[in-house]
Write a protein that holds these residues in place. Structure first.
Motif, mmCIF file in Angstrom:
data_model
loop_
_atom_site.group_PDB
_atom_site.id
_atom_site.type_symbol
_atom_site.label_atom_id
_atom_site.label_comp_id
_atom_site.label_asym_id
_atom_site.label_seq_id
_atom_site.Cartn_x
_atom_site.Cartn_y
_atom_site.Cartn_z
ATOM 1 N N TRP A 246 -5.555 13.311 0.022
ATOM 2 C CA TRP A 246 -5.851 11.886 0.143
ATOM 3 C C TRP A 246 -5.905 11.184 -1.208
ATOM 4 C CZ3 TRP A 246 -6.763 8.836 4.496
ATOM 5 C CH2 TRP A 246 -6.704 9.530 5.710
ATOM 6 N N ARG A 247 -5.526 9.912 -1.180
ATOM 7 C CA ARG A 247 -5.770 9.028 -2.317
ATOM 8 C C ARG A 247 -7.259 8.700 -2.361
ATOM 9 N NH1 ARG A 247 -1.661 5.923 -4.646
ATOM 10 N NH2 ARG A 247 -3.277 4.379 -5.100
ATOM 11 N N TYR B 227 -4.315 4.270 -9.063
ATOM 12 C CA TYR B 227 -5.160 3.937 -7.912
ATOM 13 C C TYR B 227 -5.681 2.510 -8.028
ATOM 14 C CZ TYR B 227 -5.069 8.945 -7.056
ATOM 15 O OH TYR B 227 -4.651 10.235 -6.802
ATOM 16 N N PRO C 73 -1.617 6.750 2.486
ATOM 17 C CA PRO C 73 -2.997 7.152 2.177
ATOM 18 C C PRO C 73 -3.123 8.611 1.762
ATOM 19 C CG PRO C 73 -2.697 6.900 4.539
ATOM 20 C CD PRO C 73 -1.468 6.362 3.903
ATOM 21 N N ARG D 263 0.825 -1.202 0.000
ATOM 22 C CA ARG D 263 0.000 0.000 0.000
ATOM 23 C C ARG D 263 0.859 1.253 0.000
ATOM 24 N NH1 ARG D 263 -4.232 -1.314 4.877
ATOM 25 N NH2 ARG D 263 -5.197 -3.179 3.996
ATOM 26 N N LYS E 286 -15.377 2.086 4.158
ATOM 27 C CA LYS E 286 -14.887 0.710 4.240
ATOM 28 C C LYS E 286 -15.998 -0.267 3.876
ATOM 29 C CE LYS E 286 -12.705 -2.578 7.413
ATOM 30 N NZ LYS E 286 -12.230 -2.797 8.802
ATOM 31 N N ASP F 6 -8.627 5.901 -3.295
ATOM 32 C CA ASP F 6 -8.883 4.545 -2.828
ATOM 33 C C ASP F 6 -8.664 4.387 -1.331
ATOM 34 O OD1 ASP F 6 -6.144 4.858 -2.994
ATOM 35 O OD2 ASP F 6 -5.825 3.275 -4.473
ATOM 36 N N ALA F 7 -8.100 5.404 -0.681
ATOM 37 C CA ALA F 7 -7.928 5.371 0.769
ATOM 38 C C ALA F 7 -9.029 6.139 1.488
ATOM 39 C CB ALA F 7 -6.572 5.954 1.150
ATOM 40 N N ASP G 18 -6.779 4.468 7.035
ATOM 41 C CA ASP G 18 -6.550 4.038 5.659
ATOM 42 C C ASP G 18 -7.595 2.991 5.293
ATOM 43 O OD1 ASP G 18 -5.666 3.175 3.262
ATOM 44 O OD2 ASP G 18 -3.686 2.553 3.921
ATOM 45 N N ARG G 19 -8.422 3.288 4.275
ATOM 46 C CA ARG G 19 -9.500 2.373 3.909
ATOM 47 C C ARG G 19 -9.164 1.528 2.685
ATOM 48 N NH1 ARG G 19 -11.354 6.529 6.447
ATOM 49 N NH2 ARG G 19 -13.228 6.414 7.709
ATOM 50 N N MET G 20 -7.927 1.491 2.286
ATOM 51 C CA MET G 20 -7.569 0.749 1.083
ATOM 52 C C MET G 20 -7.640 -0.755 1.322
ATOM 53 S SD MET G 20 -4.407 3.102 -0.193
ATOM 54 C CE MET G 20 -3.915 1.950 -1.444
#
Length: 646
Positions: free
Chosen positions: A185-186, A591, A116, A113, A193, A188-189, A644-646
């Motif tokens: 922020w990214r 991403y 984020p 990863r 969730k 995808d992060a 971080d939600r990736m």
């Protein structure tokens, strides 16, 4: 730095010519200018470098393990590497070739990863604020800062203090915002969730209109290519359907007759069922179409159908039906479901109809024959029957022809009025609508001034967090303007309570939650070489349920994955293909999302109203329903992501 090393060294010989000493003096001055960097900028550079160090080390570890042949596991997030055979292939979106490379997933060596977010000294949102110029040459705070740095040879912070003399650029000053507003922020992060996920592959579609599952081997694309190379498997002799862009509602009480037939049915979902697809790389799609784009479009134009499915509490498919689109509806393809005052409706573009499954007798033979429901022909065999009236409610001419209205949101406001949301943000525009007016040729949408609700874009709040596109476009492309289209509707509307800490934002105790989407425009000249076209992002928003329906909160942009990993139930053989041929990429940042994720439905979970079900399509190929936590979604409206939600 080379300048430091050079200036600290001494020449190995004293035999320098005058020219050599002059050159040395010039180089010394250049080095001194390069070393005159603001301490804040150094701090930011060090911060970013520190955040990336572990990521880079892990990448090197993976490369070393690959060379040694050892298997490695890092995190659950997987990215993609270019497949040599299909490296030069291009993808097709709605019949148009794109410039994206084909990629394939390396399951043995998933990449780690990335951080984020990255930090900067300039407040988010600053760089893209327009302060002058013409449409094609906008002057923004970001471009003005860059110009000052170049012209005066000063640091970014010094340039910001100069540019901030323009009132619109005050928000650029580091002291004008919190530290959170300097985190980029990214996508995808930043997404909510995913707790659980479900993909469907409608079983009622005749197998003659599906690609055989036996050849859908992601690890051997030659199987598909070889199968499609036979003329009898190509268009126009064969048509293949794909279902995606799903919408979802809870079954209303007026559907009690359906619950009697199917006791476990709690939801109704809709799908676009179409011959248009972006599942495969261009060489395979090109072969599917007989090797000729133009000839194929003439012999077998795209065919769009509507799919409907009853789902249980776990989103398992109980029964489905696919129907043909009536001839008087010429532009129907992305269908969305709404429940208004207890009645189920289906919409597409500018039209809205009441919808019935297995219509009861009082609907088929009403006292008022002008509201009579017509049976829509099934494309394939199914016990379900679909009924709609012949006359829909259309947009007004100005909405349809001038505003190009589509993806409209419908809701019942605090006063019990039926409202259609036409423009979400820029020049926000809503209108009342008589959803029972199906007996007249005249549009049921209000056209009088008192039926319209507008307010200026300046009233739109700043997002709860900022994303990397603003920073990456500036640093990697030297581009400081907005790259996305206007906001369009995706899903709406869920009633939510205003959190206690946010009550200062609105006099209303409740808000309506929606999701909107933007995309990078198709073939816009000023974006060539800056960003690829037709890439989609989503954003949460919440507005007051009474006129003028003011937007109270916005999230930053986010994206959902092509193939969710959290507790996914998946009988769809195409989900292995959708993630692999075009990933979302803005500037040089890649991403862990598809270039197209299209949210088209949202509903509270039937047996747990603390959860939401969101439906979205991937790459005009597959459909997904994902379960997310409502409290987390509400938090994202007002605050940055907390993890971080990736």
């Amino acid at each position: 730095m080379q300048c430091n090393a050079y200036l600290s060294s001494r020449p190995n010989t004293m035999l320098f010519s005058a020219v050599a000493y002059i050159s040395l003096a010039v180089f010394t001055i250049q080095c001194w200018l390069l070393l005159k960097v603001d301490s804040d900028v150094k701090a930011v550079t060090n911060s970013i470098a520190s955040a990336l160090t572990n990521w880079e080390l892990e990448l090197k570890t993976i490369e070393n393990q690959k060379k040694s042949g050892k298997r490695t596991r890092t995190t659950s997030a997987s990215y993609h590497i270019i497949s040599p055979k299909y490296q030069d292939s291009k993808e097709v979106i709605n019949g148009n070739q794109t410039g994206s490379d084909v990629t394939r997933e390396d399951e043995d060596f998933p990449l780690p990863r990335p951080p984020p977010f990255v930090q900067d000294t300039i407040c988010g949102g600053c760089r893209q604020i327009v302060i002058g110029g013409r449409v094609k040459r906008r002057v923004t705070c970001g471009s003005a800062i860059k110009e000052e740095i170049t012209k005066r040879n000063i640091s970014s912070n010094e340039a910001v203090s100069i540019v901030a003399r323009n009132r619109r650029c005050n928000v650029c000053l580091p002291e004008s915002c919190s530290s959170n507003a300097k985190n980029y922020w990214r996508y995808d992060a930043a997404a909510p969730k995913i707790i659980a996920a479900q993909s469907h592959y409608l079983p009622s579609v005749d197998s003659n209109f599906r690609i055989p599952k036996a050849i859908l081997d992601f690890n051997n694309l030659d199987k598909i290519e070889q199968y499609m190379s036979h003329p009898e498997n190509q268009s126009p002799k064969r048509q293949y359907y794909f279902d995606y862009n799903p919408s979802i509602v809870q079954l209303p009480e007026s559907y009690s007759h359906i619950r009697q037939e199917y006791p476990d049915a709690l939801y109704l979902a809709s799908y676009r069922v179409s011959t248009v697809q972006s599942c495969f790389p261009t060489n395979i799609t090109f072969t599917m179409l007989g090797g000729d784009w133009k000839k194929s479009r003439k012999l077998s134009p795209k065919d769009d159908l509507m799919g409907l499915a009853l789902l249980d509490k776990n989103l398992n498919l109980i029964q489905d039906v696919v129907v043909e689109i009536p001839q008087f509806l010429t532009r129907w393809y992305d269908f969305r479901l709404f429940v208004l005052k207890g009645q189920l409706y289906v919409t597409s573009n500018c039209e809205i109809f009441p919808l019935w499954l297995n219509p009861p007798k009082n609907v088929m033979q009403p006292a008022d024959l002008s509201t009579k429901v017509e049976i829509i022909p099934n494309k394939f065999s199914s016990p379900l029957i679909v009924g709609m009236p012949k006359k829909p409610i259309f947009c007004s001419p100005i909405d349809y022809d001038v505003l190009r209205a589509k993806n409209l949101n419908y809701f019942i406001d605090a006063k019990g009025q039926s409202i259609v949301e036409i423009n979400i943000a820029e020049s926000r525009y809503l209108r009342s609508v008589n959803i029972s007016n199906f007996s007249s040729e005249i549009s049921g949408m209000g056209t009088k001034p008192q039926d319209e609700f507008r307010y200026e874009t300046s009233a739109i709040p700043v997002p709860s967090f900022f994303t990397r596109d603003e920073l990456d476009l500036a640093e990697q492309r030297g581009f400081y303007a907005r790259i996305f289209t206007t906001y369009h509707g995706s899903a709406c509307c869920i009633s939510i309570d205003v959190p206690p800490a946010q009550k200062f934002r609105s006099n209303s105790s409740t808000l309506l939650l929606g999701i909107t989407h933007v995309k990078t425009p198709h073939n816009r000249n000023n974006l060539k070489g800056v960003v690829e076209s037709n890439q989609y992002l989503s954003k949460l928003y919440a507005f007051e349920p009474a006129p003028p329906y003011k937007i109270v909160a916005y999230s930053g942009y986010f994206c959902f994955p092509a193939k969710p990993e959290s507790k996914s139930t998946n009988n769809n053989p195409l989900t292995a293909f959708a993630p692999t041929f075009r990933q979302l990429k803005i500037a040089d940042t890649l991403y862990n999302c598809p270039s197209i994720h299209f949210i088209s439905g949202m509903v509270e979970k039937a047996d747990d109203d603390t959860k939401l079900i969101i439906g979205y399509g991937v790459q005009d190929c597959t459909s997904w329903f994902v379960e997310v936590d409502k409290a987390e979604v509400i938090n994202l409206l007002f605050e940055p992501p907390v993890e971080d939600r990736m």
